[in-house]
Design a protein around this motif. Structure first.
Motif, short mmCIF file in Angstrom:
data_model
loop_
_atom_site.label_atom_id
_atom_site.label_comp_id
_atom_site.label_asym_id
_atom_site.label_seq_id
_atom_site.Cartn_x
_atom_site.Cartn_y
_atom_site.Cartn_z
N SER A 32 3.64 8.56 -15.14
CA SER A 32 3.88 7.39 -16.00
C SER A 32 3.92 6.08 -15.22
CB SER A 32 5.20 7.58 -16.78
OG SER A 32 5.17 8.75 -17.54
N VAL A 33 3.03 5.93 -14.25
CA VAL A 33 2.97 4.69 -13.49
C VAL A 33 1.73 3.91 -13.91
CG1 VAL A 33 2.76 3.65 -11.21
CG2 VAL A 33 4.18 5.68 -11.52
N ASP A 48 8.11 4.40 4.36
CA ASP A 48 8.46 5.60 3.59
C ASP A 48 9.68 5.37 2.72
OD1 ASP A 48 6.31 6.98 4.64
OD2 ASP A 48 7.50 7.97 6.20
N THR A 49 10.72 4.79 3.29
CA THR A 49 11.94 4.62 2.50
C THR A 49 11.78 3.52 1.46
OG1 THR A 49 12.90 3.17 4.20
CG2 THR A 49 13.44 5.50 4.31
N ARG A 87 0.83 -1.21 0.00
CA ARG A 87 0.00 0.00 0.00
C ARG A 87 0.87 1.25 0.00
NH1 ARG A 87 -2.85 -3.17 4.26
NH2 ARG A 87 -4.62 -4.19 3.25
N ALA A 88 1.95 1.23 0.78
CA ALA A 88 2.85 2.39 0.83
C ALA A 88 3.53 2.61 -0.52
CB ALA A 88 3.90 2.18 1.92
N GLY A 115 3.20 5.98 -2.74
CA GLY A 115 4.36 6.74 -3.17
C GLY A 115 4.42 6.90 -4.68
N LEU A 116 4.11 5.83 -5.42
CA LEU A 116 4.17 5.90 -6.87
C LEU A 116 3.05 6.77 -7.44
CD1 LEU A 116 5.08 2.22 -7.77
CD2 LEU A 116 6.55 4.24 -7.95
#
Length: 335
Positions: free
Chosen positions: A37-38, A292-293, A26-27, A31-32
């Motif tokens: 362009s995803v 996050d990372t 989910r994270a 983020g994407l």
């Protein structure tokens, strides 16, 4: 990039305190969503025959039956539920699909990245461990050899943990080259520099066990001085990346200092090497436990393939890593 994703992979839930949670995917998707362009594509789940091509068939039946009976703790780290078996097949299917897409010409901005879970690189021939049930990268590599016309497959594992399962499955074979950069002494305690392979696989395993605190310059030097010449000489038809993001300096279960930019540097090197060897390239998700990372690292890889040029490391190669690299070059059969 061309991201593979399946909702089935969210159903595997080892519990609220487990680091390998559905929230990882989910994270990543959150983020994407901030980047352009995803796109996402599904995949046909792997079959039990796909799993048995790299795992003991008795183990495959045992883990399926364990999940179908409700699951539980397979070992202290590896927990299954009834939904785990479909998720494991979906995750391996995503790895297969990414490999097939790469062999069929998906490259550049369309380079495939399989966003599956549970991860796979700790799953050995006849056992689950380290959050892993089926070895996704191994399933994909064997599929490339059996069904996609590949003669040789290279696997680069940049997860902070050594991919003992992938090494185990291919250790005595010469058609798969396995290379890993990982934190020395971290789970599962395998991956010493003198583990080179055996029999037909002698020289087809390359391990760089780094000291805690290693960062971008160290990883880049290992790639430039070890992996690039060894994989070039191996000349693979397919190049798979077991892409874990837990060597990041903010990951909670490692002590490495790779930055988000560092993953862009590694991705750029991988792309350049795949182009130079004319190898079909695909990425397969492994670990990464800071949400996050993890999302930022995958976003950086995506942006690198979308045209962003990564910035070189600020740090220098440490003395300990320099000694390690020199020792590997002096002793490994690939050099």
């Amino acid at each position: 990039m061309r991201f593979g994703f399946s909702e089935t992979c969210l159903a595997h839930d080892p519990g609220p305190r487990h680091p390998e949670s559905p929230d990882r995917l989910r994270a990543i998707k959150r983020g994407l969503a901030k980047r352009h362009s995803v796109s996402y594509e599904g995949a046909t789940p792997a079959t039990e025959a796909d799993a048995a091509a790299v795992h003991d068939p008795d183990y495959v039946a045992e883990i399926r039956e364990f999940c179908e009976s409700g699951g539980g703790d397979w070992d202290p780290d590896t927990t299954a539920s009834e939904e785990t078996w479909p998720a494991a097949l979906a995750s391996a299917g995503l790895a297969k699909d990414a490999t097939r897409a790469a062999v069929n010409g998906a490259a550049g901005r369309n380079t495939p990245f399989a966003l599956g879970r549970p991860p796979g690189h700790h799953a050995v021939y006849d056992d689950a461990m380290g959050f892993c049930f089926l070895n996704n990268a191994a399933v994909a590599a064997q599929y490339a050899l059996d069904d996609l016309g590949a003669d040789r497959v290279a696997i680069f594992d940049w997860d902070v943990h050594h991919g003992n399962g992938t090494q185990d499955i291919f250790y005595d074979r010469g058609d798969v080259f396995y290379a890993s950069i990982h934190e020395d002494g971290l789970y599962p305690g395998t991956g010493d520099a003198d583990e080179h392979g055996e029999g037909d696989g002698a020289g087809a395993t390359l391990n760089a066990p780094f000291p805690a605190g290693s960062g971008d310059a160290d990883f880049c030097a290992a790639f430039d001085e070890l992996l690039e010449p060894a994989i070039t000489d191996f000349d693979p038809d397919v190049f798979l990346v077991s892409a874990g993001f837990d060597a990041h300096r903010h990951d909670p279960i490692s002590r490495m200092h790779v930055t988000t930019e560092g993953y862009g540097l590694l991705a750029d090197r991988v792309r350049t090497l795949a182009d130079a060897t004319d190898a079909a390239l695909a990425f397969i998700l492994e670990g990464g436990y800071s949400l996050d990372t993890l999302a930022d690292g995958i976003g950086m890889v995506h942006e690198t393939f979308d045209g962003r040029e990564p910035v070189g490391p600020d740090d220098d190669v440490s003395d300990d890593v320099r000694d390690l690299l020199d020792g590997i070059r002096a002793s490994h059969p690939a050099f």
